[in-house]
Enzyme design. Structure first.
Site, PDB file in Angstrom:
ATOM      1  N   ILE A  94       0.829  -1.197   0.000  1.00 48.17           N
ATOM      2  CA  ILE A  94       0.000   0.000   0.000  1.00 48.17           C
ATOM      3  C   ILE A  94       0.867   1.253   0.000  1.00 48.17           C
ATOM      4  CG2 ILE A  94      -1.918   1.150   1.175  1.00 48.17           C
ATOM      5  CD1 ILE A  94      -2.377  -1.818   0.244  1.00 48.17           C
ATOM      6  N   GLU A  95       1.957   1.219   0.738  1.00 50.34           N
ATOM      7  CA  GLU A  95       2.800   2.404   0.887  1.00 50.34           C
ATOM      8  C   GLU A  95       3.596   2.723  -0.373  1.00 50.34           C
ATOM      9  OE1 GLU A  95       3.172   4.685   3.046  1.00 50.34           O
ATOM     10  OE2 GLU A  95       1.980   3.980   4.718  1.00 50.34           O
ATOM     11  N   SER A  96       4.215   1.717  -0.950  1.00 44.00           N
ATOM     12  CA  SER A  96       5.191   1.994  -2.010  1.00 44.00           C
ATOM     13  C   SER A  96       5.186   0.975  -3.134  1.00 44.00           C
ATOM     14  CB  SER A  96       6.596   2.025  -1.403  1.00 44.00           C
ATOM     15  OG  SER A  96       6.915   0.744  -0.864  1.00 44.00           O
ATOM     16  N   TYR A  98      -7.098   3.901   3.480  1.00 44.44           N
ATOM     17  CA  TYR A  98      -5.844   3.231   3.826  1.00 44.44           C
ATOM     18  C   TYR A  98      -6.065   1.790   4.289  1.00 44.44           C
ATOM     19  CZ  TYR A  98      -1.004   3.052   5.537  1.00 44.44           C
ATOM     20  OH  TYR A  98       0.319   2.738   5.748  1.00 44.44           O
TER      21      TYR A  98
END
Length: 515
Positions: A147-149, A252
């Site tokens: 999800i982040e990167s 998120y």
């Protein structure tokens, strides 16, 4: 004599009878032996003298139908596939919402994107899962870099968050991630994972809820605390789903839940996950001397791109033993690298070293002092145009006869590069045109797109609205047509010089065309 042998034969029987005799409990004791220990015997080393060292209460028959409870037996064989191990560690409560289903559809309709993400993640997942299990944390968190990167350790956001766990500079420093001119531990596989799990544990202790901890990881702990307080004051719920938050944070946890659901049953979403063996992908190797990145990859027989993927914190063409003596290599290549490094006789291991500027210099003068071209010095040290190198700054330079030593620990850990404009800059505000963006404005005024984006607190891909004010810092002597200042005071002043004051007062300010 006969009576003596008869008495001797009775001794074992008498001894056994004594063993079966119960010792009466002390009537002054306030707790029984069985209640304290769960059995008739006292605990070893217990200071309470009221406990008996022998069973009490006599022998009792077993129940005719003892109640036995069946227990499952844990398999002694570890899962062969790492995905099974991840699934077995799921421990967070599931989130079920329309946003989750929307994200499931988004990911499952992009199989190529999922394949790229999971293929990149295959290098790091085993290590992350191991660390999560060691800390007794839910294995869903191993999916958070998706999800982040998208599991890209070189990823940098528009807000300057970096690495696969996307640490902001200040947060990285708080969790002891080194950030200097030679390395950025926000990108380091081991160090960033350590810091991310430390942070997530801290947030979970703070909120007592993994969904709120994840919201705080994305939005900031202070923002989540204020949202909870506001919800309490309004008499509404304080769960993740109940709080008022920005859309990015609102999405998120649903994103993570969607990826979790796909990993749990990929066949349900017609997604194919790459095979990832349940064994380490890499191991660490110590280096004792500085060594060029390209040479290290060559000795390990690892493609340069793969080597950088495992060692992304090294942002220069050389690895410094004094700063980070540990490099990561694929498991099967580590021993090969060590053997070839020991036998290497091809000259110096590193073609680069560090040099500290004794005084403020322009890049051309600095390049002459260290025997390099100005272009190469600028490129390797990321020095933009019209900037000088301030005294005390550390530059990466080519090794030479006079500069031929490994970088010292002090310089490797504390080296910095400070730049100063070679001319006095003045803040200027320019109105953007119809199709202007950061790149076009940067080209027009001969500045770096990244610098212009920083001046205006936008990303390098941002587009300006027509008439939007754009901040520039340009040489004081430069004439910038179309700026707010040019259309205002400066234009009026020029008009006053060109005509008498009385007539100048009647004239409108001169309108200058935008360059």
């Amino acid at each position: 004599m006969k009576q003596f042998f008869y008495a001797l034969a009775l001794l074992p029987v008498l001894w056994l009878a004594g063993c079966a005799t119960s010792v009466p409990a002390d009537p002054t004791s306030t707790r029984s032996t069985t209640a304290a220990t769960g059995s008739g015997a006292s605990l070893p080393g217990t200071p309470d003298s009221n406990f008996s060292v022998y069973p009490g209460g006599g022998l009792k028959p077993l129940a005719s139908e003892p109640s036995l409870r069946s227990r499952s037996v844990q398999s002694l064989s570890p899962p062969v596939d790492l995905w099974d191990r991840v699934r077995g560690g799921f421990a967070m409560p599931d989130l079920d919402s329309d946003l989750v289903r929307e994200r499931e559809l988004w990911y499952s309709s992009r199989p190529d994107y999922v394949a790229r993400m999971t293929e990149r993640g295959s290098k790091y997942l085993f290590y992350i899962v191991e660390e999560l299990e060691r800390r007794d944390m839910p294995s869903e968190l191993a999916l958070l870099p998706f999800i982040e990167s998208a599991f890209n350790p070189q990823a940098v956001s528009s807000a300057k968050a970096a690495g696969m766990w996307q640490f902001m500079p200040a947060t990285g420093k708080y969790f002891e991630l080194k950030q200097n001119m030679f390395r950025d531990d926000r990108r380091d596989v081991i160090e960033s994972t350590r810091a991310a799990l430390d942070y997530l544990q801290k947030l979970h202790r703070m909120f007592g809820d993994w969904h709120l901890a994840l919201a705080a990881y994305n939005w900031g702990e202070g923002s989540v605390q204020r949202a909870i307080k506001k919800a309490k004051n309004a008499g509404t719920g304080t769960r993740y789903e109940d709080l008022v938050m920005p859309m990015e944070t609102r999405m998120y946890v649903p994103k993570l839940q969607a990826v979790k659901n796909i990993v749990a049953t990929p066949q349900s979403f017609r997604v194919s996950l790459p095979d990832i063996g349940n064994h380490p992908y890499f191991q660490s190797v110590e280096i004792e001397r500085d060594i060029d990145v390209a040479l290290a990859a060559e000795l390990a027989e690892v493609p340069l791109a793969d080597f950088r993927a495992l060692n992304p914190s090294a942002n220069k063409p050389v690895l410094l033993a004094a700063s980070n003596s540990q490099i990561l290599l694929p498991w099967d290549n580590a021993e090969l690298f060590q053997n070839k490094l020991s036998a290497y006789n091809g000259g110096r291991l590193a073609n680069w070293t560090a040099w500290v500027a004794p005084t403020t210099l322009n890049p051309a003068d600095a390049a002459k002092r260290v025997g390099m071209s100005e272009d190469e010095l600028r490129n390797v040290n990321n020095i933009p145009p019209r900037m000088n190198v301030k005294a005390g700054s550390t530059l990466l330079v080519r090794r030479s006869a006079s500069l031929n030593s490994d970088v010292t620990e002090h310089v490797a850990n504390n080296g910095y590069l400070t730049l100063a404009p070679d001319v006095v800059l003045r803040k200027t505000v320019v109105k953007a045109g119809k199709k202007d963006n950061v790149a076009s404005m940067a080209r027009r005024f001969s500045v770096s797109a990244q610098v212009l984006a920083d001046w205006n607190k936008v990303s390098t891909s941002a587009t300006f609205k027509r008439g939007q004010s754009v901040v520039l810092y340009l040489p004081a002597k430069a004439r910038v047509k179309g700026s707010a200042k040019a259309r205002g005071k400066t234009a009026v002043a020029k008009s006053a010089k060109a005509a008498p004051a009385k007539s100048a007062a009647k004239k409108k300010p001169v309108k200058l065309a935008r360059q």
